[in-house]
Design an enzyme around this catalytic site. Structure first.
Site, PDB file in Angstrom:
ATOM      1  CB  SER A 211      -0.671   0.048   1.183  1.00  0.00           C
ATOM      2  OG  SER A 211      -1.697  -1.201   1.479  1.00  0.00           O
TER       3      SER A 211
ATOM      4  CG  HIS B 133      -2.345  -0.331  -4.253  1.00  0.00           C
ATOM      5  ND1 HIS B 133      -2.309   0.818  -4.065  1.00  0.00           N
ATOM      6  CD2 HIS B 133      -2.539  -1.009  -3.467  1.00  0.00           C
ATOM      7  CE1 HIS B 133      -2.792   0.878  -2.765  1.00  0.00           C
ATOM      8  NE2 HIS B 133      -2.995  -0.331  -2.328  1.00  0.00           N
TER       9      HIS B 133
ATOM     10  CD  GLU C 274      -1.730   3.951  -6.656  1.00  0.00           C
ATOM     11  OE1 GLU C 274      -1.945   3.232  -5.317  1.00  0.00           O
ATOM     12  OE2 GLU C 274      -1.625   5.269  -6.565  1.00  0.00           O
TER      13      GLU C 274
ATOM     14  CG  ASN D 212      -3.251   4.080   0.694  1.00  0.00           C
ATOM     15  OD1 ASN D 212      -4.241   4.228   0.991  1.00  0.00           O
ATOM     16  ND2 ASN D 212      -2.289   2.850   0.153  1.00  0.00           N
TER      17      ASN D 212
HETATM   18  N1  LIG Z   1      -6.297  -4.538   3.506  1.00  0.00           N
HETATM   19  C1  LIG Z   1      -6.332  -3.750   2.310  1.00  0.00           C
HETATM   20  O1  LIG Z   1      -7.468  -2.964   2.483  1.00  0.00           O
HETATM   21  C2  LIG Z   1      -5.178  -3.578   1.361  1.00  0.00           C
HETATM   22  C3  LIG Z   1      -5.430  -2.981   0.427  1.00  0.00           C
HETATM   23  C4  LIG Z   1      -4.544  -2.670  -0.563  1.00  0.00           C
HETATM   24  C5  LIG Z   1      -3.229  -3.369  -0.465  1.00  0.00           C
HETATM   25  N2  LIG Z   1      -2.917  -3.759   0.753  1.00  0.00           N
HETATM   26  C6  LIG Z   1      -1.771  -4.482   0.970  1.00  0.00           C
HETATM   27  O2  LIG Z   1      -1.658  -5.755   0.687  1.00  0.00           O
HETATM   28  C7  LIG Z   1      -0.773  -6.411   1.547  1.00  0.00           C
HETATM   29  C8  LIG Z   1      -1.563  -7.595   2.438  1.00  0.00           C
HETATM   30  O3  LIG Z   1      -2.366  -7.007   3.414  1.00  0.00           O
HETATM   31  P1  LIG Z   1      -3.487  -7.666   3.882  1.00  0.00           P
HETATM   32  O4  LIG Z   1      -4.538  -6.879   4.253  1.00  0.00           O
HETATM   33  O5  LIG Z   1      -3.997  -8.765   3.072  1.00  0.00           O
HETATM   34  O6  LIG Z   1      -2.654  -8.306   5.225  1.00  0.00           O
HETATM   35  P2  LIG Z   1      -3.338  -9.654   6.180  1.00  0.00           P
HETATM   36  O7  LIG Z   1      -2.614  -9.443   7.501  1.00  0.00           O
HETATM   37  O8  LIG Z   1      -4.671  -9.712   6.016  1.00  0.00           O
HETATM   38  O9  LIG Z   1      -2.503 -10.717   5.319  1.00  0.00           O
HETATM   39  C9  LIG Z   1      -1.225 -11.062   5.157  1.00  0.00           C
HETATM   40  C10 LIG Z   1      -0.731 -12.373   5.164  1.00  0.00           C
HETATM   41  O10 LIG Z   1       0.582 -12.421   4.810  1.00  0.00           O
HETATM   42  C11 LIG Z   1       1.122 -13.542   5.243  1.00  0.00           C
HETATM   43  N3  LIG Z   1       2.622 -13.592   5.495  1.00  0.00           N
HETATM   44  C12 LIG Z   1       3.375 -12.885   6.449  1.00  0.00           C
HETATM   45  N4  LIG Z   1       4.896 -13.095   6.213  1.00  0.00           N
HETATM   46  C13 LIG Z   1       4.784 -13.985   5.034  1.00  0.00           C
HETATM   47  C14 LIG Z   1       5.903 -14.451   4.708  1.00  0.00           C
HETATM   48  N5  LIG Z   1       7.046 -14.252   4.836  1.00  0.00           N
HETATM   49  N6  LIG Z   1       5.754 -15.290   3.542  1.00  0.00           N
HETATM   50  C15 LIG Z   1       4.406 -15.653   3.259  1.00  0.00           C
HETATM   51  N7  LIG Z   1       3.251 -15.048   3.777  1.00  0.00           N
HETATM   52  C16 LIG Z   1       3.612 -14.286   4.838  1.00  0.00           C
HETATM   53  C17 LIG Z   1       0.483 -13.958   6.772  1.00  0.00           C
HETATM   54  O11 LIG Z   1       0.327 -15.059   7.187  1.00  0.00           O
HETATM   55  C18 LIG Z   1      -0.914 -13.267   6.585  1.00  0.00           C
HETATM   56  O12 LIG Z   1      -1.679 -14.480   5.980  1.00  0.00           O
HETATM   57  C19 LIG Z   1      -0.032  -5.305   2.393  1.00  0.00           C
HETATM   58  O13 LIG Z   1       1.082  -4.941   1.849  1.00  0.00           O
HETATM   59  C20 LIG Z   1      -1.171  -4.251   2.568  1.00  0.00           C
HETATM   60  O14 LIG Z   1      -0.482  -2.941   2.528  1.00  0.00           O
HETATM   61  C21 LIG Z   1      -3.906  -3.970   1.757  1.00  0.00           C
END
Ligand SMILES: NC(=O)c1ccc[n+]([C@@H]2O[C@H](COP(=O)([O-])OP(=O)(O)OC[C@H]3O[C@@H](n4cnc5c(N)ncnc54)[C@H](O)[C@@H]3O)[C@@H](O)[C@H]2O)c1
Length: 296
Positions: free
Chosen positions: A118, A139, A151, A189
């Site tokens: 993000s 993104h 994005e 963001n």
């Molecule tokens: N939540 C949102 O609305 C949103 C929107 C756009 C982008 N993002 C981005 O997407 C990414 C994921 O966010 P999320 O909300 O899905 O997080 P989340 O916490 O729901 O999921 C993250 C996952 O990554 C796994 N993980 C951690 N370390 C790891 C590794 N070394 N190898 C493999 N898996 C690993 C965790 O076990 C978990 O299942 C982040 O970079 C976040 O900034 C989130």
């Protein structure tokens, strides 16, 4: 491009895997936690069921999408034949750098390495690889199967052909690409988070209550949900970490996170995912109830 690996099976990873699998790509979903992988497959199944019941996709598409997804806890083995890797692991710089070092070692040389971060710098992530020209930001927005925008973020060294391939691919997924450059918060963001932070400041300073702040923005600006509800939906920890990236990246106090947001994250009131943020959430209920802490 046929084989896609998605790293991280959380909120975003399961949505990204869903969309690729539905469009016919072979998807390997990778996570450090088998439990998260099981939950992700369950969530994807339920979301596909909802699409079938709404008539958006056929039963055959649902079944082939589920067949297209395999799961793996070993990154090195899973990425061996990948054409594209989309990293969607936790928003933590150390975690992402470690993953990209492993990808550099284990992914085929022609494979594109994309990150769904993000806010973390694409250039910084690319710097731990020996081929920064193949690293790019892809993104997706939450919820991925519903939201149209992707994005696309060019790192300092991203190759033009890599950007073009990702633009084409985004269109093949039925989504709209928007290409931007790699500066803190990119565009989505950089604009969204100061608005959310200002809404939290307005609450903190007693200018208005939760419902009033969200109603002004919903009815006055035609936003589908108010900024405080949206913050709960994104996750208050995620909002705080993005604001920190903006604050540190631009060294401008206008991005300093509101102390109320910092307190709520410290108290583990992270929004919908923990059951409480500005609103409180009861499983199975869609009612919007202001958290007791903020009720009038
Ligand atoms: N939540 C949102 O609305 C949103 C929107 C756009 C982008 N993002 C981005 O997407 C990414 C994921 O966010 P999320 O909300 O899905 O997080 P989340 O916490 O729901 O999921 C993250 C996952 O990554 C796994 N993980 C951690 N370390 C790891 C590794 N070394 N190898 C493999 N898996 C690993 C965790 O076990 C978990 O299942 C982040 O970079 C976040 O900034 C989130």
């Amino acid at each position: 491009m046929k084989n896609v690996c998605v790293i991280g099976a959380g909120t975003m990873g399961n949505g990204i895997a869903h969309v690729f699998a539905q469009c016919g790509y072979a998807v390997s979903l990778i996570d450090v936690s088998q439990d998260q992988l099981n939950k992700a497959i369950d969530t994807i199944g339920k979301n596909l069921d909802r699409q079938v019941s709404k008539g958006a996709i056929s039963l055959e598409i649902k079944e082939s999408a589920l067949r297209n997804i395999s799961t793996n806890t070993s990154l090195a083995a899973a990425v061996k034949n990948a054409d594209l890797i989309v990293e969607a692991a936790s928003e933590n710089l150390a975690v992402k750098l470690d993953i990209f070092r492993q990808l550099d070692e284990n992914a085929p040389t022609g494979c594109i390495l994309a990150t769904n971060t993000s806010s973390i710098s694409i250039t910084k992530i690319a710097s731990v690889t020996s081929g920064p020209e193949r690293v790019i930001g892809m993104h997706f927005m939450n919820p991925v199967p519903v939201m149209k925008l992707v994005e696309i973020i060019n790192g300092y060294s991203t190759a033009k052909e890599v950007t073009e391939t990702i633009i084409d691919l985004t269109r093949k997924l039925g989504k709209i690409p928007c290409v931007v450059n790699d500066y803190p918060g990119f565009i989505a963001n950089r604009i969204l988070m100061p608005m959310i932070n200002e809404a939290i400041y307005s609450l903190y300073e007693g200018v208005a209550a939760v419902e009033e702040i969200d109603t002004v923005m919903k009815l006055g600006m035609a936003h589908p949900m108010g900024p405080l509800q949206l913050a709960d939906f994104i996750g208050l920890d995620v909002c705080l970490s993005i604001l920190n990236v903006l604050h540190e990246g631009f060294r401008n106090p206008k991005y300093a996170p509101c102390p109320l947001l910092v307190n709520m994250v410290t108290a583990k009131k992270l929004g919908a995912k923990t059951g409480e943020g500005f609103y409180s959430y009861t499983p199975g209920s869609k009612d919007l109830v202001v958290s007791k802490r903020f009720s009038k």
